[in-house]
Design a protein around this motif. Structure first.
Motif, mmCIF file in Angstrom:
data_model
loop_
_atom_site.group_PDB
_atom_site.id
_atom_site.type_symbol
_atom_site.label_atom_id
_atom_site.label_comp_id
_atom_site.label_asym_id
_atom_site.label_seq_id
_atom_site.Cartn_x
_atom_site.Cartn_y
_atom_site.Cartn_z
ATOM 1 N N LEU A 163 0.829 -1.208 0.000
ATOM 2 C CA LEU A 163 0.000 0.000 0.000
ATOM 3 C C LEU A 163 0.865 1.262 0.000
ATOM 4 N N LEU B 31 2.397 1.708 -3.391
ATOM 5 C CA LEU B 31 1.362 2.161 -4.335
ATOM 6 C C LEU B 31 1.118 3.666 -4.171
ATOM 7 N N LEU B 32 0.980 4.109 -2.919
ATOM 8 C CA LEU B 32 0.730 5.535 -2.674
ATOM 9 C C LEU B 32 1.938 6.385 -3.067
ATOM 10 N N PRO C 243 0.654 0.632 -11.584
ATOM 11 C CA PRO C 243 0.723 -0.470 -12.555
ATOM 12 C C PRO C 243 -0.612 -0.629 -13.279
ATOM 13 N N ILE D 147 -4.050 -1.846 -14.753
ATOM 14 C CA ILE D 147 -5.015 -2.855 -14.286
ATOM 15 C C ILE D 147 -5.418 -3.667 -15.510
ATOM 16 N N THR E 169 -3.834 -8.734 -4.222
ATOM 17 C CA THR E 169 -5.067 -8.024 -3.887
ATOM 18 C C THR E 169 -4.836 -6.512 -3.920
ATOM 19 N N VAL E 170 -3.727 -6.059 -3.339
ATOM 20 C CA VAL E 170 -3.469 -4.607 -3.287
ATOM 21 C C VAL E 170 -3.220 -4.047 -4.691
ATOM 22 N N PHE E 171 -2.417 -4.761 -5.481
ATOM 23 C CA PHE E 171 -2.075 -4.243 -6.810
ATOM 24 C C PHE E 171 -3.060 -4.683 -7.896
ATOM 25 N N THR E 172 -4.149 -5.283 -7.501
ATOM 26 C CA THR E 172 -5.174 -5.741 -8.440
ATOM 27 C C THR E 172 -4.579 -6.635 -9.524
ATOM 28 N N PRO F 162 -4.608 -9.986 -11.284
ATOM 29 C CA PRO F 162 -5.616 -11.057 -11.331
ATOM 30 C C PRO F 162 -4.997 -12.450 -11.366
ATOM 31 N N ARG G 35 -5.306 -13.705 -5.679
ATOM 32 C CA ARG G 35 -6.525 -12.903 -5.561
ATOM 33 C C ARG G 35 -7.764 -13.767 -5.760
ATOM 34 N N VAL H 129 -12.072 -9.822 -12.679
ATOM 35 C CA VAL H 129 -11.137 -8.853 -13.260
ATOM 36 C C VAL H 129 -11.899 -7.683 -13.909
ATOM 37 N N ARG I 206 -15.879 0.060 -19.422
ATOM 38 C CA ARG I 206 -15.059 -0.983 -18.804
ATOM 39 C C ARG I 206 -15.275 -0.943 -17.291
ATOM 40 N N LEU J 267 -14.151 -2.426 -13.827
ATOM 41 C CA LEU J 267 -13.026 -3.174 -13.265
ATOM 42 C C LEU J 267 -13.318 -3.585 -11.829
ATOM 43 N N VAL K 188 -12.056 -4.010 -8.462
ATOM 44 C CA VAL K 188 -10.911 -3.614 -7.629
ATOM 45 C C VAL K 188 -11.389 -3.596 -6.171
ATOM 46 N N PRO K 189 -11.031 -4.610 -5.402
ATOM 47 C CA PRO K 189 -11.615 -4.714 -4.057
ATOM 48 C C PRO K 189 -11.155 -3.632 -3.092
ATOM 49 N N ASP K 190 -9.926 -3.178 -3.242
ATOM 50 C CA ASP K 190 -9.368 -2.297 -2.216
ATOM 51 C C ASP K 190 -9.633 -0.825 -2.530
ATOM 52 N N THR L 104 -6.609 1.273 -3.560
ATOM 53 C CA THR L 104 -6.168 0.994 -4.927
ATOM 54 C C THR L 104 -7.074 1.695 -5.942
ATOM 55 N N GLN M 298 -6.119 5.898 -14.653
ATOM 56 C CA GLN M 298 -6.530 4.590 -15.177
ATOM 57 C C GLN M 298 -8.036 4.377 -15.076
#
Lengths: 318, 574
Positions: A153, A156-157, A167, A169, A263-266, A268, A272, B241, B268, B270, B272-274, B277, B286
Motif C-alpha cells: 500500500l 502504491l501511494l 501499474p 489494471i 489483492t493490493v495491486f489488483t 488477477p 486474488r 477482473v 469498462r 473493473l 478492484v476490491p481495495d 487501490t 486509469q
C-alpha cells in the motif's frame, strides 16, 4: 535415490488428501454458504427462501456431505474441479488463466529476492561489523518486520504521489505482451521479493560467516586466490546448503505474500482468486486452489531435498 | 451550507416532481414522454450538490448538447458480479452497474431529471379500469443485440418472469396480476390492486426486458444470457477482473443532436476490491470515475480538491443507511423501553462524523431526501432526536431501570466486517456503554452475517441496508407483519403499520400518500423496531473531460449506470 524418490512421491498422496479433506471440512464448518451470499447484496431481503434453496440445489449443496466429498475427491484427482459456484466459469479454466500471471509474478519475485539476498548477505559477511553490515542487517530486519500488504500500500501511494503512475489494471501473460506484463508485475514483484529476501539475506550472512572461519577457506586465502574467488567459489557454495533449505520454506512465504500483494495491486492471479473465492464461499474454487497450492509446495519441498545432493555430494538418501 | 437546508429545498422540488409523475400516470391517456435528455447541470464538487431544487427545464429551452463520440469509460466496483439476470440475483450494485447498460426496461428514470420517469421500450402508456390496468404501447424497430426484433411477446415474458417468485427476487414488490399482449406492440398489465409505485418499480434497472424464453435456455451466469436491447453490448467478461461492453451500433435511441446513441465506444467495469487501490488508479487516470455514485471518502475528496483541479467530486443522498437491527422476539429487545433507551442513547451526529467524516444525514425511517420523510421539525419532536444528549442519557438510564436492567446489560452485537459498518458500530458501542448497555461486538464476514441474520440467530446486528427503488413500498416492507422473515428480519409487527402501508401503496394522490407515509414513520419512531444511525451519501469523483454526467441522488448507485448520454471531451475518457 530412486527408492527415495518413489517413497516421497507415494507419501505425497496422503499429505495431499489430508490437506484437501481439511479444507473441505473447514469450508463446511464456516457459517453461511455461496447460496446465502448469492442472494445477499444490498437488496438481500427480497430474495425468497425458496429461491435460496433453489440456488443451493443448483450448486449441489443440498446433497449429503459425504456424497459431496466423494464427488469432489473423484473429480479433483481427474483435475476436473467443476464450475465456480459464483461466476459459473470452469475452475480449471480460471486456474489456467490466472496461474500464468501468478507464475510470472512468483518467478520475478523469486529472482528479485535472490538478486537482493545473496549479494547483500555475502557483502555483510565480508564486511562484518562495519556500516555496510549494519545497513544490510537493518534492511533485512525491515523486510521481515514490515507486512507485505502494508508495504504494498505504501509503495502504491508513493508511486501515485511521486510518479503519478500505478501499474496497469489488466491481465496479460508475459509471453503475450512482455512489456505490459513487466509494468504490471514489476512493482508487486519488488515488494514480494524484498519481503522474501530478508530472511535469506540474514541466513546467507550467518552461513557465510561460519564458512569463512573454516580451514579450507583459510587455505584458499593462503594459496593467494582473489577475494572474489574465495567468496564465491569456496565460501558461498558451502554456505548455500542451509540457504537452499530456507528457500524451499520461503516458497510458502512467497505464496502468502503473493496472495496479499495481488489483492493490493489488483493483479488477477491465483492469490486474488483465492481471497475472492473465500469471500464468496466458492467451495469448488477454494478447494481447487488449495489442491494446487498443496501440490506445488510438496513438489518444491521434494525438489529442495533433491537439490542437496547437487550442492553437497556427501549427502546420501536412504 | 448545511445538508439539512439543501434537503429542505430538495424536498419541495421532489414533491413537485412526484406529483407531476403521478399526475402524468393517472391523467395521461396518451402520454408521450421525451426520449431525449434534458441537459443536466454539472455535478457540483460540494455537499450542496444534492439533487436540483429547480423544476426540469423545458426541452425547447435547453441548448442542444453535441456529444463527442469515442472513448472508453472505466470505473471500479469492489466485488465481482454474480449474474446477468438482474431480475433475479442482481441484488447488489456490483451486478447492476455493469449489466444495466446491456438492457432496457419498459420505462426508465430520467437520469437528468430524477425522479421523473420517461419512456424506454414503451413509447407511451395509459392507465385504465380503476387504476388497475396499464396498457403499454411498445416501440417498433428495436432489435436485440443478436439481431432479432423486439416485440410484445418479449416484454410479456419478461414481466411474467419478473413477478414469478421462483424466477425473480423482485416479485414481492409488484402487485401485477396478469400480463398479456393485445397486439404485437401492445402490452396490457393488470394489477391486483392499484399500485402507485408500479412505474418507479418498472423504471428500476432490475426490471430488464429479455428475449422471450431466454432464461429457460441460458444460464444466468453465462455471457450468452447478456443479450439485450441496451446501448452497449457485452464484449468480454473476465471473472474477478473486468466486464467490458462496447457500443451497440444498432441502438434505437437518438441523442438530442439527432445522432446515434451512445456516444461512448465502450464501458469498462473493473473489479478492484481495495478502496485505496481504486483511488490510486483514479488519480493516475486509469479510471475515469472512482465508481458510479461510489468509492470516494471525504478525505480523498479533499486531496483531489487540493491536487487535481480537473477532478469533479459529485455528492448526493443515497438510499442506504446504518441500521441497528434488534430482534424484537427475544429479550432484551422484546421490551419497547429497552429499544427506546437504545435510540435515546445513540448520538447520531457523532456517528456521522466518525463513520462518514460528516458525509451523512440524520433521519428517521424514510430517507430524508424523500418527500415522504417527516420534516426535521416533526422529527425533533421525538425524544431520540432531542438536542440534549445528557438529558437523553438520563432518560435512557431511567427506562432501563424501569425495564429491570438497572444494573446494566450485555448484548451480543454482530457487525459486518468493513467500513463504514465497523466505525458506526464502535460509535454506537461507546454511546450505549454510557447508559449501561454493553455491546459485545462481533465482527463477521458477509457470509456469516447473512446466515445469522436470515436465520434470526441474533440479538442485534448491523449489515448493509438499502432501497434499490426510492419508494415507500420498498422501504417500509422491512416492518410489515405480512413480510417474510427474510425481509422483516427483526420480527416487528404492528397491524396499524400494515394497514397504513396498504393504503399508501394504493394511493395515487401524492399528498395523501405523503401523509400516510408520515403516519407510518411516526408509528415506527414510537415503536422503534430498529434504530437507524444515519443515512449514507453517495460520493464519487470523475474527470472533468466526462460530460453530461448523471445526477447523484438516492438511486444513482442502482439505476443510473446505463451511460447512454454520457460522453468524453474529444472522445477521450482516459
Amino acid at each position: 535415490m530412486f527408492r527415495y524418490l518413489v517413497r516421497r512421491l507415494v507419501l505425497m498422496v496422503p499429505t495431499l488428501l489430508g490437506a484437501i479433506t481439511l479444507i473441505f471440512v473447514i469450508l463446511r464448518v464456516l457459517p453461511g454458504d455461496v447460496a446465502t451470499l448469492m442472494a445477499g447484496g444490498d437488496a438481500a431481503g427480497q430474495v425468497s427462501e425458496e429461491r435460496v434453496a433453489a440456488i443451493r440445489h443448483e450448486a449441489g449443496l443440498d446433497r449429503p456431505l459425504l456424497v459431496q466429498y466423494r464427488d469432489w475427491l473423484s473429480a479433483a484427482f481427474r483435475m476436473d474441479f467443476g464450475k465456480s459456484l459464483w461466476s459459473g466459469y470452469s475452475v480449471r479454466h480460471e486456474l489456467g488463466r490466472r496461474y500464468q500471471v501468478t507464475a510470472a509474478l512468483a518467478v520475478l519475485a523469486f529472482l528479485v529476492s535472490l538478486a537482493i539476498a545473496i549479494p547483500t548477505g555475502v557483502l555483510a559477511a565480508l564486511k562484518q561489523d562495519t556500516w555496510v553490515d549494519y545497513a544490510v542487517r537493518a534492511f533485512a530486519i525491515g523486510g521481515i518486520s514490515v507486512p507485505s500488504f502494508w508495504l504494498a500500500l505504501l509503495v502504491l501511494l508513493a508511486l501515485v504521489h511521486y510518479l503519478g503512475w500505478t501499474p496497469p489494471i489488466s491481465l496479460s501473460p508475459p509471453w503475450r505482451d512482455p512489456w505490459l506484463s513487466l509494468r504490471q508485475l514489476g512493482v508487486p514483484a519488488l515488494v514480494v521479493g524484498y519481503h522474501l529476501s530478508a530472511l535469506v539475506a540474514r541466513m546467507t550472512r550467518s552461513c557465510m560467516l561460519e564458512v569463512l572461519r573454516e580451514d579450507f577457506v583459510r587455505t584458499a586465502w593462503a594459496k593467494g586466490l582473489s577475494g572474489w574467488a574465495v567468496a564465491t567459489r569456496h565460501a558461498l557454495r558451502n554456505a548455500m546448503l542451509p540457504v537452499v533449505t530456507l528457500l524451499g520454506v520461503e516458497v510458502l512465504v512467497l505464496l502468502g505474500g503473493i496472495v496479499l500483494v495481488e489483492t493490493v495491486f489488483t493483479v488477477p492471479g491465483i492469490g486474488r482468486y483465492l481471497v475472492d473465492s473465500i469471500t464468496y464461499r466458492d467451495y469448488n474454487a477454494v478447494q481447487a486452489i488449495i489442491w494446487v497450492f498443496t501440490l506445488f509446495v510438496l513438489v518444491v519441498n521434494l525438489v529442495t531435498d533433491l537439490a542437496y545432493r547437487y550442492l553437497d555430494p556427501r549427502v546420501r538418501y536412504s | 451550507m448545511q445538508p439539512v437546508h439543501v434537503l429542505k429545498g430538495f424536498l419541495a422540488s421532489w414533491l413537485v416532481l412526484v406529483t407531476a409523475s403521478v399526475v402524468l400516470l393517472v391523467g395521461c391517456r396518451a402520454t408521450t414522454p421525451s426520449v431525449t435528455p434534458t441537459t443536466p447541470p454539472a455535478a457540483q464538487p460540494s455537499a450542496t450538490a444534492t439533487p436540483q431544487a429547480t423544476p426540469p427545464p423545458s426541452p425547447t429551452t435547453v441548448p442542444t448538447p453535441v456529444g463527442a463520440r469515442g472513448g472508453t469509460l472505466s470505473y471500479a466496483i469492489q466485488e465481482d458480479m454474480r449474474s446477468f439476470d438482474l431480475q433475479d440475483l442482481g441484488t447488489s450494485y456490483a451486478d447492476i452497474q455493469p449489466v444495466a447498460p446491456l438492457f432496457n426496461g419498459l420505462v426508465s428514470y430520467n437520469m437528468y431529471d430524477y425522479p421523473s420517469i420517461e419512456s424506454d421500450l414503451a413509447e407511451r402508456w395509459e392507465l385504465g379500469q380503476g387504476d388497475t390496468t396499464i396498457t403499454f404501447f411498445l416501440r417498433r424497430g428495436v432489435t436485440f443485440h443478436d439481431g432479432s426484433p423486439f416485440a410484445c411477446r418479449d416484454a410479456a415474458y419478461s414481466l411474467q418472469k419478473l413477478v414469478d417468485p421462483k424466477r425473480s427476487s423482485m416479485a414481492g414488490n409488484f402487485a401485477i396480476q396478469d400480463v398479456r399482449c393485445t397486439g404485437d406492440y401492445t402490452l396490457e398489465v393488470r394489477l391486483a390492486r392499484p399500485q402507485a409505485a408500479i412505474l418507479p418499480l418498472l423504471a428500476s434497472s432490475r426490471s430488464i426486458i429479455v428475449k422471450e424464453g431466454w432464461a429457460q435456455g441460458h444460464d444466468q451466469k453465462d455471457v450468452a444470457f447478456a443479450v439485450g436491447t441496451g446501448p452497449f453490448r457485452l464484449k468480454s467478461r473476465l471473472p474477478g477482473v473486468a466486464i467490458e461492453a462496447e457500443r451497440n451500433p444498432t441502438y434505437w435511441k437518438k441523442g438530442r443532436d439527432g445522432g446515434q446513441l451512445p456516444y461512448l465506444d465502450g464501458v469498462r467495469t473493473l473489479v478492484v476490491p481495495d478502496p485505496t487501490t481504486i483511488f490510486a488508479n483514479f488519480r493516475t487516470g486509469q479510471l475515469t470515475l472512482t465508481g458510479i455514485g461510489r468509492n470516494l471518502t471525504k478525505s480523498d475528496a479533499e486531496a483531489l480538491k487540493a491536487q487535481y483541479p480537473d477532478a469533479v467530486v459529485a455528492l448526493g443522498p443515497r438510499s442506504a443507511w446504518d441500521n441497528f437491527v434488534m430482534n424484537v422476539r427475544k429479550p432484551p429487545f422484546d421490551n419497547p423501553k429497552v429499544r427506546l433507551a437504545v435510540a435515546l442513547a445513540t448520538d447520531r451526529q457523532k456517528m456521522v462524523q466518525i463513520a462518514a467524516e460528516g458525509w451523512g444525514t440524520v433521519g428517521g425511517y424514510m430517507m430524508p431526501h424523500m418527500p415522504f420523510a417527516l420534516p426535521q421539525t416533526e422529527l425533533t419532536q421525538f425524544p431520540q432526536f432531542g438536542a440534549d444528549m445528557e438529558g437523553r442519557r438520563a432518560q435512557a438510564r431511567a427506562l432501563l431501570e424501569g425495564a429491570g436492567y438497572g444494573g446494566g446489560l450485555t448484548v451480543e452485537y454482530l457487525v459486518r466486517k468493513g467500513e463504514p459498518y465497523q466505525s458506526a458500530a464502535v460509535s454506537r458501542q461507546d454511546d450505549l456503554k454510557k447508559v449501561g448497555i454493553n455491546l459485545d461486538l462481533r465482527v463477521l464476514d458477509a457470509g456469516t452475517m447473512y446466515n445469522r441474520a436470515f436465520s434470526q440467530d441474533f440479538i442485534s446486528y448491523t449489515l448493509a441496508a438499502a432501497a434499490t427503488v426510492d419508494d415507500p413500498d420498498q422501504v417500509y416492507a422491512f416492518f410489515l407483519c405480512s413480510s417474510p422473515p427474510r425481509q422483516n428480519v427483526g420480527g416487528y409487527c404492528n397491524p396499524k403499520v400494515d394497514e397504513l402501508y396498504g393504503q399508501q401503496s394504493a394511493s395515487f394522490d401524492p399528498q395523501r400518500r405523503v401523509q400516510l407515509n408520515r403516519e407510518i414513520e411516526k408509528l415506527l419512531l414510537a415503536d422503534i423496531p430498529e434504530d437507524r444511525g444515519y443515512f449514507w451519501w453517495s460520493a464519487m469523483a470523475y474527470w472533468g473531460r466526462v460530460q453530461n454526467w448523471v445526477q447523484v441522488t438516492g438511486v444513482t448507485v442502482y439505476s443510473f449506470s446505463r451511460l447512454e448520454q454520457v460522453w468524453c471531451r474529444e472522445g477521450r475518457c482516459q
